[in-house]
Design an enzyme around this catalytic site. Structure first.
Site, short mmCIF file in Angstrom:
data_model
loop_
_atom_site.label_atom_id
_atom_site.label_comp_id
_atom_site.label_asym_id
_atom_site.label_seq_id
_atom_site.Cartn_x
_atom_site.Cartn_y
_atom_site.Cartn_z
CE LYS A 1 41.13 56.13 42.24
NZ LYS A 1 42.44 55.88 41.67
CG HIS B 1 50.75 44.49 43.64
ND1 HIS B 1 49.99 44.61 44.78
CD2 HIS B 1 50.49 43.26 43.15
CE1 HIS B 1 49.30 43.51 44.95
NE2 HIS B 1 49.58 42.67 43.99
#
Ligand code: NAD
Length: 352
Positions: free
Chosen positions: A80, A181
């Site tokens: 990440k 979303h």
């Protein structure tokens, strides 16, 4: 700021601290594990108060990606990155191009997608300096519908076990972050399956509209979602929502949703179990998005493959919950142990 001694360091393979004074880039790229393949995970841009806060965030998120990717049995590792959002005005395209140069210097050990605060257009800017990016507008597109499908199937697995019901008809589900979303797609699946929905979000207008569309009840005060008398709580907004100040308020039998890092601390998993609440480990149930992104890495990972993987996600989650129940241990502990075991096996296989 300590790095090797950091409580979340967890034997990260590589951590790159990248600075580019010209564009204002200050980024940390963390590669937790490449035992199964290149590390894949999103890039987050956030106004961190300090570099120590950014480091803690990236280390936890990166380890989480290793766990998520190996539990979904994907041929990739975990990593990440975070960008400390520059103060004031900045040239966004130049910033992400500089991020792309930093990414390129890792020679493919880490492939970045977008995360909170980063858009597919930003990945296009990064792409000018490196090919090690996914989540491009002409790639597999928004992962959220697939994440929502996986969460929906995961909730089915939880309801079968926690409520002894074969379907979601009449099951009362409280969704936090309903217009997001993932949240909105999830709510539509749940409504279609006959669930009774209680929805909250901090965006009042879209919330009203969604509730009207689905015949759902609105929980106007977002903070009141924890008190709703429902069967399932589906956190689809922020992390750390299961914490000492919320856990005693929950009336549900199941916590299962899309948000990353739902438990403020790992011992919250035990606290849920002690209250008789079944918990779906977040990185297992929300892996649909990363499963979908695989299509950008290799054409073999097509829609049929994705659907098969979502079925596996559902059965893996079911097995974790069953093991937790039979051993009277928290499901997050079982998932963590399994993930670590698989990572060690993968590391041994790579070394052989
Ligand atoms: P999003 O930003 O589109 O949606 C989050 C929603 O939560 C927004 O509508 C926001 O208004 C709402 N919200 C924020 N604070 C709130 C609060 N205090 N109370 C109620 N609602 C609040 O994000 P998303 O992409 O839908 O992701 C949702 C969660 O799922 C995040 O934790 C994300 O890390 C995780 N996740 C997303 C994906 C994906 O494919 N998008 C994949 C895996 C995990």
């Amino acid at each position: 700021m300590s790095v090797f001694e950091h409580p979340a360091f967890d034997d990260h393979e590589k951590i790159l601290f990248a600075a580019d004074p010209e564009t204002g880039l200050k980024a940390i790229l963390a590669v937790h594990s490449t035992a199964r393949g290149p590390a894949v995970g999103g890039c987050r841009m956030w106004s961190y108060a300090s570099s120590a806060e950014a480091l803690t965030d990236v280390l936890r998120l990166s380890q989480g990606m290793s766990y998520k990717n190996i539990m979904a049995d994907l041929p990739i590792g975990g990593g990440k990155s975070v960008i400390m959002r520059p103060e004031g005005e900045f040239d966004r395209e130049a910033l992400f191009e500089a991020f792309g140069r930093a990414l390129e210097s890792l020679n493919g050990a880490y492939i970045s997608a977008e995360d909170v605060g980063v858009s597919p257009a930003d990945m296009v800017s990064a792409r000018r300096a490196t090919r090690h990016v996914v989540g491009l507008p002409d790639g597999t597109g928004d992962p959220s519908p697939v994440t929502a499908r996986g969460v929906f199937m995961g909730i089915q697995a939880c309801v079968e076990r926690g409520l002894g019901k074969a379907d979601l008809n009449g099951v009362r589900i409280a969704v936090q972050g309903a217009t997001g979303h993932v949240g909105a797609y999830l709510c539509r699946h749940l409504a279609e399956a006959g669930a009774e929905l209680f929805l909250t979000d901090i965006k009042a207008d879209p919330l009203e509209a969604l509730a009207r569309e689905l015949g759902a009840q609105v929980v106007t005060d977002p903070n009141a979602i924890y008190d709703v008398d429902a069967d399932v709580f589906a956190p689809c907004a922020l992390g750390a929502v299961i914490n000492p100040s919320t856990i005693g308020r929950l009336k549900v039998k199941i916590v299962a949703g899309a948000a990353n890092n739902q438990l403020e601390t790992r011992d919250m998993g035990k606290a849920l179990m002690e209250r008789g609440i079944l918990y779906a480990p977040d990185y297992v149930i929300n892996a649909g998005g990363i499963i979908n992104v695989m299509g950008e890495l290799d054409a073999r990972f097509d829609a049929k493959w994705v659907s098969g993987k979502l079925e596996t996600l559902k059965s893996t989650l079911g097995e974790i919950i069953d093991t937790a129940a039979s051993q009277s241990r928290p499901a997050n502990q079982i998932a963590d142990e399994l993930a670590r075991e698989r990572l060690s096996e993968a590391a041994l296989a790579k070394a052989a």
